[in-house]
Motif scaffolding. Sequence first.
Motif, PDB file in Angstrom:
ATOM      1  N   TYR A  62       2.573   1.793  -3.392  1.00 50.86           N
ATOM      2  CA  TYR A  62       1.261   1.982  -4.429  1.00 50.86           C
ATOM      3  C   TYR A  62       1.260   3.518  -4.397  1.00 50.86           C
ATOM      4  O   TYR A  62       1.404   4.401  -5.392  1.00 50.86           O
ATOM      5  CB  TYR A  62       0.296   1.199  -4.211  1.00 50.86           C
ATOM      6  CG  TYR A  62      -0.837   1.752  -5.450  1.00 50.86           C
ATOM      7  CD1 TYR A  62      -0.559   1.072  -6.681  1.00 50.86           C
ATOM      8  CD2 TYR A  62      -1.773   2.327  -5.356  1.00 50.86           C
ATOM      9  CE1 TYR A  62      -1.269   1.504  -7.923  1.00 50.86           C
ATOM     10  CE2 TYR A  62      -2.819   2.624  -6.252  1.00 50.86           C
ATOM     11  CZ  TYR A  62      -2.568   2.340  -7.563  1.00 50.86           C
ATOM     12  OH  TYR A  62      -3.269   2.624  -8.510  1.00 50.86           O
ATOM     13  N   GLY A  88       0.839  -1.272   0.060  1.00 50.28           N
ATOM     14  CA  GLY A  88       0.020  -0.254  -0.089  1.00 50.28           C
ATOM     15  C   GLY A  88       0.824   1.217  -0.037  1.00 50.28           C
ATOM     16  O   GLY A  88       0.448   2.333  -0.700  1.00 50.28           O
ATOM     17  N   LEU A 131      -4.230  -3.988  -7.323  1.00 43.88           N
ATOM     18  CA  LEU A 131      -3.766  -2.514  -7.925  1.00 43.88           C
ATOM     19  C   LEU A 131      -3.157  -2.847  -9.226  1.00 43.88           C
ATOM     20  O   LEU A 131      -2.970  -1.846  -9.749  1.00 43.88           O
ATOM     21  CB  LEU A 131      -2.835  -2.087  -6.790  1.00 43.88           C
ATOM     22  CG  LEU A 131      -3.500  -1.753  -5.538  1.00 43.88           C
ATOM     23  CD1 LEU A 131      -2.364  -1.363  -4.316  1.00 43.88           C
ATOM     24  CD2 LEU A 131      -4.560  -0.715  -5.644  1.00 43.88           C
ATOM     25  N   LYS A 148       1.916   6.354  -7.315  1.00 40.53           N
ATOM     26  CA  LYS A 148       0.992   7.259  -7.791  1.00 40.53           C
ATOM     27  C   LYS A 148       1.312   8.611  -7.692  1.00 40.53           C
ATOM     28  O   LYS A 148       1.497   9.519  -8.514  1.00 40.53           O
ATOM     29  CB  LYS A 148      -0.318   7.053  -7.173  1.00 40.53           C
ATOM     30  CG  LYS A 148      -1.108   5.779  -7.264  1.00 40.53           C
ATOM     31  CD  LYS A 148      -1.848   5.701  -8.547  1.00 40.53           C
ATOM     32  CE  LYS A 148      -2.958   6.527  -8.352  1.00 40.53           C
ATOM     33  NZ  LYS A 148      -3.915   6.749  -9.458  1.00 40.53           N
ATOM     34  N   GLU A 151       2.868   4.585 -11.592  1.00 47.28           N
ATOM     35  CA  GLU A 151       2.169   3.222 -11.391  1.00 47.28           C
ATOM     36  C   GLU A 151       1.696   2.463 -12.629  1.00 47.28           C
ATOM     37  O   GLU A 151       1.690   1.235 -12.468  1.00 47.28           O
ATOM     38  CB  GLU A 151       0.651   3.606 -10.731  1.00 47.28           C
ATOM     39  CG  GLU A 151      -0.196   4.294 -11.735  1.00 47.28           C
ATOM     40  CD  GLU A 151      -0.127   5.960 -11.767  1.00 47.28           C
ATOM     41  OE1 GLU A 151      -0.891   6.593 -12.202  1.00 47.28           O
ATOM     42  OE2 GLU A 151       1.086   6.445 -11.098  1.00 47.28           O
TER      43      GLU A 151
END
Length: 434
Positions: free
Chosen positions: A249, A246, A287, A253, A258
Amino acid sequence: MTDFFAGIEPVRFDPEAPADALAYRHYDPDEMVGGKRLEDQLRFAVAWWHSFAWPGGDPFGGQTFERPWFEDTIEAAKLKADVAFEMFGILGQPFYCFHDADIRPEGANFSESQRNFEEIVDYLGEKMQSAKTKLLWGTANLFSHRRFMAGAATNPDPDVFAYSAATVKSCIDATHKLGGQNYVLWGGREGYETLLNTDLARERQQAGRFLQMVVDYKHKIGFDGTILIEPKPQEPTKHQYDYDVGTVYSFLKDFGLEGEVKMNIEQGHAILAGHSFEHELALASALGILGSIDMNRNDYQSGWDTDQFPNNVPEVALAYYEILKMGGFTTGGTNFDAKLRRQSLDPMDLVAAHVGAMDICARGIKAAAAMLEDGGLETARAERYSGWDGAAAQEMLKSGTLDSIAERVVSQDINPRPQSGRQEILENYVSRFV
């Protein structure tokens, strides 16, 4: 030929082998599982660092292994490569992985280390021409040398940032030259020990810019492999910027990466982060950034990364369930980021550890494929969320407001009763397959 593995024959699949024989009892490379050969599903790799470079130390004691290549010379590095490829021939696995520092002697400066690295990379290339085993991924060791004590990309010294960038460039070049299918970045010391001397915002920006440079260079040289980040939580530092899936990611981003970078997820690191392995895999898959895995296990009674070979079939099965559910590996694979125990001194121990781990993974992925084919977990999951498939629920999610939803709750006298999550039933279901 060396004599390090003298008397150890290539390992074959033989489920009827005697109990004391070195054989695969579950890993048949040609067995079809989930529509692919088992070898192509698992894509096993041996980690050069743990298998051939690690001296057997731990935080409380030094070297226990005595290997004939434990010298910092070109000749010793070539002997190490000879022994490595002999073990690859014994195991028959399709891939290996390395850091730059694993395969070459350290030089007096960057240029000398680079010359050593290039010579050994060429030597590996020659050996690969006649070997089955190819390169799954390469990476740079930006954590062991004292210059990296305050990090690499996040270091407060711009010269260390520059040295790290030059090192990563050379390792991407080597990975590309050897036909590697991925390049991994993991920040062994990208974190801090105290906030008293740390500028979090500055260090995070440095890490983001560094990764952008890596992606730009990949495209510049035409490397078509996958760039991977390996999350690592708080060991050895108090906090790491790449703590878990998490966290990484969010970082990707923030820096617009990503779509460029995926993840190499390690079982031991997932445990250190307070997660299960399958949690990290499921989140990365959801994701769209799951790329590859480091397969190992931690001792659940220790608070540090013990990097043991896997031996827990249910745990491994749930991990491969997530991988198969997303369609299996593409460029990624199963790298054994695992090391012998300090008391396991013999060459036979090194081979047997990998053989046992490959069998455990074979059992796990076959159980995972059987669960997917049976469909029990997916049926139960679909039933649990089936209420969201209705038109009213979809409309509420798409265009509802707090006012309109509250009005519907009152007008329809909505008074939901809790529904069982059936956890124990599902755990029993999994147990039938493992």
